[in-house]
Design an enzyme around this catalytic site. Structure first.
Site, PDB file in Angstrom:
ATOM      1  N   HIS B 153      34.216  39.148   6.869  1.00 47.86           N
ATOM      2  CA  HIS B 153      35.554  39.051   7.464  1.00 47.86           C
ATOM      3  C   HIS B 153      35.953  40.385   8.081  1.00 47.86           C
ATOM      4  O   HIS B 153      35.262  41.379   7.898  1.00 47.86           O
ATOM      5  CB  HIS B 153      36.610  38.656   6.406  1.00 47.86           C
ATOM      6  CG  HIS B 153      36.778  39.680   5.314  1.00 47.86           C
ATOM      7  ND1 HIS B 153      36.091  39.636   4.120  1.00 47.86           N
ATOM      8  CD2 HIS B 153      37.550  40.806   5.235  1.00 47.86           C
ATOM      9  CE1 HIS B 153      36.435  40.661   3.363  1.00 47.86           C
ATOM     10  NE2 HIS B 153      37.313  41.404   4.010  1.00 47.86           N
ATOM     11  N   HIS B 201      39.321  34.499   2.369  1.00 47.18           N
ATOM     12  CA  HIS B 201      39.798  34.819   3.714  1.00 47.18           C
ATOM     13  C   HIS B 201      38.612  34.983   4.643  1.00 47.18           C
ATOM     14  O   HIS B 201      37.522  35.373   4.230  1.00 47.18           O
ATOM     15  CB  HIS B 201      40.699  36.046   3.742  1.00 47.18           C
ATOM     16  CG  HIS B 201      40.083  37.321   3.234  1.00 47.18           C
ATOM     17  ND1 HIS B 201      39.225  37.373   2.184  1.00 47.18           N
ATOM     18  CD2 HIS B 201      40.219  38.600   3.657  1.00 47.18           C
ATOM     19  CE1 HIS B 201      38.853  38.627   1.962  1.00 47.18           C
ATOM     20  NE2 HIS B 201      39.436  39.401   2.847  1.00 47.18           N
ATOM     21  N   HIS B 216      39.019  47.198   8.934  1.00 46.73           N
ATOM     22  CA  HIS B 216      37.640  47.200   8.455  1.00 46.73           C
ATOM     23  C   HIS B 216      36.893  45.917   8.787  1.00 46.73           C
ATOM     24  O   HIS B 216      37.492  44.883   9.044  1.00 46.73           O
ATOM     25  CB  HIS B 216      37.562  47.463   6.947  1.00 46.73           C
ATOM     26  CG  HIS B 216      38.117  46.375   6.057  1.00 46.73           C
ATOM     27  ND1 HIS B 216      39.381  46.405   5.527  1.00 46.73           N
ATOM     28  CD2 HIS B 216      37.564  45.225   5.588  1.00 46.73           C
ATOM     29  CE1 HIS B 216      39.570  45.335   4.771  1.00 46.73           C
ATOM     30  NE2 HIS B 216      38.497  44.593   4.792  1.00 46.73           N
ATOM     31  N   HIS B 248      40.546  44.217  -5.864  1.00 48.31           N
ATOM     32  CA  HIS B 248      41.795  43.891  -5.172  1.00 48.31           C
ATOM     33  C   HIS B 248      42.627  42.936  -6.021  1.00 48.31           C
ATOM     34  O   HIS B 248      42.071  42.089  -6.720  1.00 48.31           O
ATOM     35  CB  HIS B 248      41.523  43.132  -3.878  1.00 48.31           C
ATOM     36  CG  HIS B 248      40.941  43.949  -2.791  1.00 48.31           C
ATOM     37  ND1 HIS B 248      41.541  45.072  -2.300  1.00 48.31           N
ATOM     38  CD2 HIS B 248      39.819  43.782  -2.073  1.00 48.31           C
ATOM     39  CE1 HIS B 248      40.793  45.563  -1.330  1.00 48.31           C
ATOM     40  NE2 HIS B 248      39.743  44.806  -1.180  1.00 48.31           N
ATOM     41  N   TYR B 257      35.236  50.787  -0.232  1.00 54.66           N
ATOM     42  CA  TYR B 257      35.471  51.064   1.184  1.00 54.66           C
ATOM     43  C   TYR B 257      34.917  52.418   1.565  1.00 54.66           C
ATOM     44  O   TYR B 257      35.050  53.383   0.808  1.00 54.66           O
ATOM     45  CB  TYR B 257      36.973  51.091   1.493  1.00 54.66           C
ATOM     46  CG  TYR B 257      37.628  49.750   1.431  1.00 54.66           C
ATOM     47  CD1 TYR B 257      37.664  48.928   2.542  1.00 54.66           C
ATOM     48  CD2 TYR B 257      38.206  49.306   0.256  1.00 54.66           C
ATOM     49  CE1 TYR B 257      38.266  47.696   2.488  1.00 54.66           C
ATOM     50  CE2 TYR B 257      38.814  48.067   0.192  1.00 54.66           C
ATOM     51  CZ  TYR B 257      38.835  47.268   1.311  1.00 54.66           C
ATOM     52  OH  TYR B 257      39.431  46.051   1.259  1.00 54.66           O
ATOM     53  N   GLU B 267      33.740  47.665   4.462  1.00 56.27           N
ATOM     54  CA  GLU B 267      33.897  47.266   3.070  1.00 56.27           C
ATOM     55  C   GLU B 267      32.623  46.533   2.663  1.00 56.27           C
ATOM     56  O   GLU B 267      32.048  45.795   3.460  1.00 56.27           O
ATOM     57  CB  GLU B 267      35.088  46.304   2.921  1.00 56.27           C
ATOM     58  CG  GLU B 267      35.199  45.666   1.537  1.00 56.27           C
ATOM     59  CD  GLU B 267      36.337  44.636   1.416  1.00 56.27           C
ATOM     60  OE1 GLU B 267      36.569  43.863   2.357  1.00 56.27           O
ATOM     61  OE2 GLU B 267      36.982  44.619   0.350  1.00 56.27           O
TER      62      GLU B 267
END
Ligand code: FES
Ligand SMILES: [Fe+2]
Lengths: 112, 309
Positions: B153, B201, B216, B248, B257, B267
């Site tokens: 993503h 996501h 990112h 997260h 990261y 990431e």
């Protein structure tokens, strides 16, 4: 070779080797004390613009810097990204805030 | 409601030195080098990806993201979504097949946050790298670096994230999986996480004053152990670390990261939640943003919020 890098404000300075960029020099200046934070540190790759400075005097070399943050003309006038600057003599520099920095600041305020 | 948009298929990233960048993405992230095109762009992919490439690196004067592409299920769907985008008022440009090596016709459109997205239906399918399609072994033995599985993503920063989220939801059938609302600021949405699949996501948006910024590109790893191993590699190769290893709150992925040599953030992560079409939107309060972003530290990090290309 190690050179002295002083901030235009007169007081603060650090040493930086000729194989180090200014951010690396700043961060490795004194062992055992918290990292110096004279210059803001971001991506360390010449991309984000938070470490923008002006070199007032001295010799240096640069690696490629994002044109978004340092235009041709600015570069000719000594503007640079500290993470891409390698000293070749003692340097005197001053901090410049990037437009993004200012924007981020207001963004953070709106979040809190 | 899903509208035939399958998955993130590619991202074109601008880098200031292509050779340095290829070393980073190939030898550190462990992506597979699938070659260069006539313009000098470098093509790479994660070893589990079946299509020919997913990451394109283009040498330029300023880093950042050129565009992110999503694969749709068929050419008919591509044509339908193109018509929908035009009707919605997007600027749509059709990029002929072959402009990216091995990719069919692409429908590129702009968005209210100033990012360019693309849809396409066809790309050379060269198969997973190093394993067979029949009776496949678990993984190929000669992977490099972090051994990233796949491009997963992007997180993008821009001003009108409500506009871009609405476009992705209404026209392309994305689902809002998670969001961050500023409860003291009239419930202004400061972040939107959107899925076109079952993942937590496929693209995320964060509110930021400037349009078109790249936060990112993210790559999937197998295990938390692999995330820690990535952290070791970051130290071994003196790669600029941003933050992590940590977890997260948003999406609950386990993550680290760091930056590529041009200052673009990467990431690598593993785990995380999933999204079925009937799942309610998960909402975080902006007042808990520290925990939402970094579940262990629970502290906002200026660099993570402000440093973008
Ligand atoms: S730290 Fe990002 S440009 Fe220097
Ligand atoms: Fe991410």
């Amino acid at each position: 070779m190690r050179f002295s890098v002083s901030l235009g404000d007169g007081g603060s300075s650090f040493h930086c080797g000729d194989q180090q960029n200014l951010l690396e020099g700043m961060q490795s200046f004194q062992v055992g004390v918290p990292l110096l934070k004279l210059i803001p540190v971001g991506c360390r790759g010449g991309g984000c613009g938070v470490c923008r400075i002006r070199i007032l005097s001295g010799q240096f070399e640069t690696k490629k810097m994002s044109r978004k943050h340092v235009s041709d003309q600015e570069q000719a006038e000594g503007v640079a990204l500290a993470c891409r600057v390698y000293p070749r003599s003692d340097l005197s520099i001053e901090l410049l805030s990037s437009a993004e920095n200012n924007n981020n600041h207001s963004e953070r305020e709106s979040l809190s | 409601m899903r509208k035939g948009v399958m998955r993130p298929g590619h991202v074109q990233i601008r880098v200031m030195d292509i050779e340095e960048a290829v070393i980073h993405y190939r030898d550190r992230l462990g992506l597979i080098d699938v070659g260069r095109d006539a313009q000098g762009r470098a093509y790479l992919k994660g070893w589990t990806e079946v299509d020919r490439f997913s990451v394109v690196l283009r040498e330029a004067d300023e880093p950042g993201m050129d565009f992110m592409g999503f694969k749709v299920v068929s050419s008919e769907v591509l044509e339908q979504r193109k018509q929908d985008l035009l009707r919605y008022g997007c600027q749509v440009e059709v990029i002929p097949a072959g402009e990216l090596d091995g990719c069919g016709e692409r429908v590129r459109f702009d968005s209210p946050t100033g990012h360019y997205f693309e849809l396409y239906a066809e790309k050379d399918q060269t198969g997973k790298w190093g394993v067979s399609e029949s009776n496949p072994e678990a993984w190929p033995e000669d992977l490099k670096g972090m051994r990233a599985n796949r491009f997963d993503h992007c997180l993008l920063y821009g001003d009108d994230i409500d506009g871009t989220a609405a476009l992705l939801q209404n026209v392309l059938g994305f689902q809002l999986s998670e969001q961050v609302l500023d409860r003291d600021g009239g419930d202004m949405r400061v972040a939107a996480f959107l899925a076109c699949s079952m993942k937590a996501h496929d693209v995320a948006l964060v509110r930021h004053p400037e349009k078109g910024k790249f936060h990112h590109a993210s790559f999937y790893l197998d295990t938390w152990g692999d995330v820690l191993r990535a952290a070791d590699l970051i130290s071994m190769h003196d790669i600029a670390l941003d933050i992590g290893p940590t977890r997260h709150g948003l999406t609950h992925g386990q993550t680290i990261y760091f930056f590529d040599p041009s200052g673009n953030r990467n990431e690598v992560f593993t785990g995380g939640d999933y999204t079925y079409p009937d799942h309610p939107v998960v909402t975080w309060d902006a007042q808990q943003l520290g925990k939402a972003i970094f579940y262990h530290d629970r502290q906002l990090n200026e660099n993570f919020l402000g440093v973008v290309t």
